[in-house]
Design an enzyme around this catalytic site. Structure first.
Site, short mmCIF file in Angstrom:
data_model
loop_
_atom_site.label_atom_id
_atom_site.label_comp_id
_atom_site.label_asym_id
_atom_site.label_seq_id
_atom_site.Cartn_x
_atom_site.Cartn_y
_atom_site.Cartn_z
N LYS A 6 -7.33 -12.46 -0.07
CA LYS A 6 -6.28 -12.03 0.85
C LYS A 6 -5.41 -13.22 1.27
CE LYS A 6 -6.12 -9.30 5.02
NZ LYS A 6 -5.95 -7.90 4.98
N ASN A 59 5.54 -4.69 14.23
CA ASN A 59 5.09 -3.48 13.53
C ASN A 59 5.49 -2.25 14.34
OD1 ASN A 59 3.54 -1.86 11.69
ND2 ASN A 59 1.89 -1.76 13.20
N HIS A 87 4.12 1.65 15.20
CA HIS A 87 2.93 2.50 15.11
C HIS A 87 3.24 3.85 15.76
CE1 HIS A 87 -1.29 3.47 14.74
NE2 HIS A 87 -1.22 3.95 15.96
C1 GRF Z 1 5.43 5.50 10.16
O1 GRF Z 1 4.97 6.63 10.84
C2 GRF Z 1 5.00 4.24 10.86
O2 GRF Z 1 4.92 4.38 12.23
C3 GRF Z 1 3.63 4.02 10.30
O3 GRF Z 1 3.72 4.40 8.95
C4 GRF Z 1 4.77 5.35 8.79
C5 GRF Z 1 5.71 4.77 7.77
O4 GRF Z 1 6.75 5.66 7.45
N1 GRF Z 1 3.21 2.65 10.50
P1 GRF Z 1 7.98 5.17 6.59
O5 GRF Z 1 7.38 4.58 5.30
O6 GRF Z 1 8.73 4.16 7.38
O7 GRF Z 1 8.77 6.40 6.28
#
Ligand code: GRF
Length: 205
Positions: free
Chosen positions: A69, A111, A113
């Protein structure tokens, strides 16, 4: 006037709708940022093809081509240095970031979420919210630390849960908010409006 734009890297693994929303915001005249590179750990990620179609440098970097990694992330760092990246934006990147990258980009990795963190971290956040019988969920943009969805939250948007919601219908409404707040946070970041105080992030006015 200094017109130099902040350079961001997008890391994704799939659909890439957040990437597309960020891209649309980046080409607005007064945007303080631009997407310099898109990286995917999945060859078939739709977001990778979108980036390529848009003429953004797009790389598929396969984790199993590296011995560890750390080696994988060292390769990412090399690429980010080549593109002079200021901020790394995870947008549906399905891998946990390790200390080597976090130490190289302290408070420079964010990020999104799909829940109101600290509730429902990890996979299937929308399903977790439905199964818990929550009446409210939403999304969070946060700085990335070494845990899973545990870094300081920067901005959240809430979404009410309806009695007849499915995972799909709830995800769809949350996604609308994701697309809105992610670019807003990136704009604030490059306008130096985010101040981290311990685990709290203040938005300066
Ligand atoms: C989103 O719901 C984001 O919050 C999560 O993964 C999904 C990604 O969707 N981390 P996309 O690839 O941006 O359409």
């Amino acid at each position: 006037m200094n017109t130099k734009k902040g350079k961001i890297a997008i890391l994704l693994s799939g659909r890439g709708s957040n990437f597309e929303a960020i891209y649309k915001n980046s080409i607005i005249g007064d945007s303080p940022f631009e997407i310099a590179v898109v990286v995917s750990d999945k060859r078939k990620a739709k977001g990778l093809k979108t980036a390529d179609d848009l003429g953004i440098p797009a790389y598929f970097i396969r984790p199993r081509d590296f011995s560890s990694k750390d080696e994988y992330e060292k390769n990412l760092i090399e690429l980010f240095e080549k593109f002079k990246i200021d901020l790394v934006c995870l947008a549906g990147f399905m891998r946990i970031i390790s200390p080597i990258l976090i130490k190289k980009y302290p408070n420079r990795i964010i990020n999104i979420h799909p829940s109101l963190l600290p509730l429902f971290p990890g996979l299937d956040a929308q399903k977790q919210a439905l199964e818990a019988g929550a009446e409210l969920s939403g999304c969070t943009v946060h700085f990335v630390d070494e845990g899973v969805d545990s870094g300081p939250a920067i901005m959240q948007a809430s979404v009410g849960i309806k009695k007849n919601d499915s995972e799909e219908s709830l995800s769809k409404r949350i996604l609308i908010e994701e697309h809105r707040i992610y670019s807003e946070v990136i704009r604030l970041y490059f306008r130096n409006k985010l101040k981290i105080e311990g685990r709290r992030v203040k938005i300066l006015t």
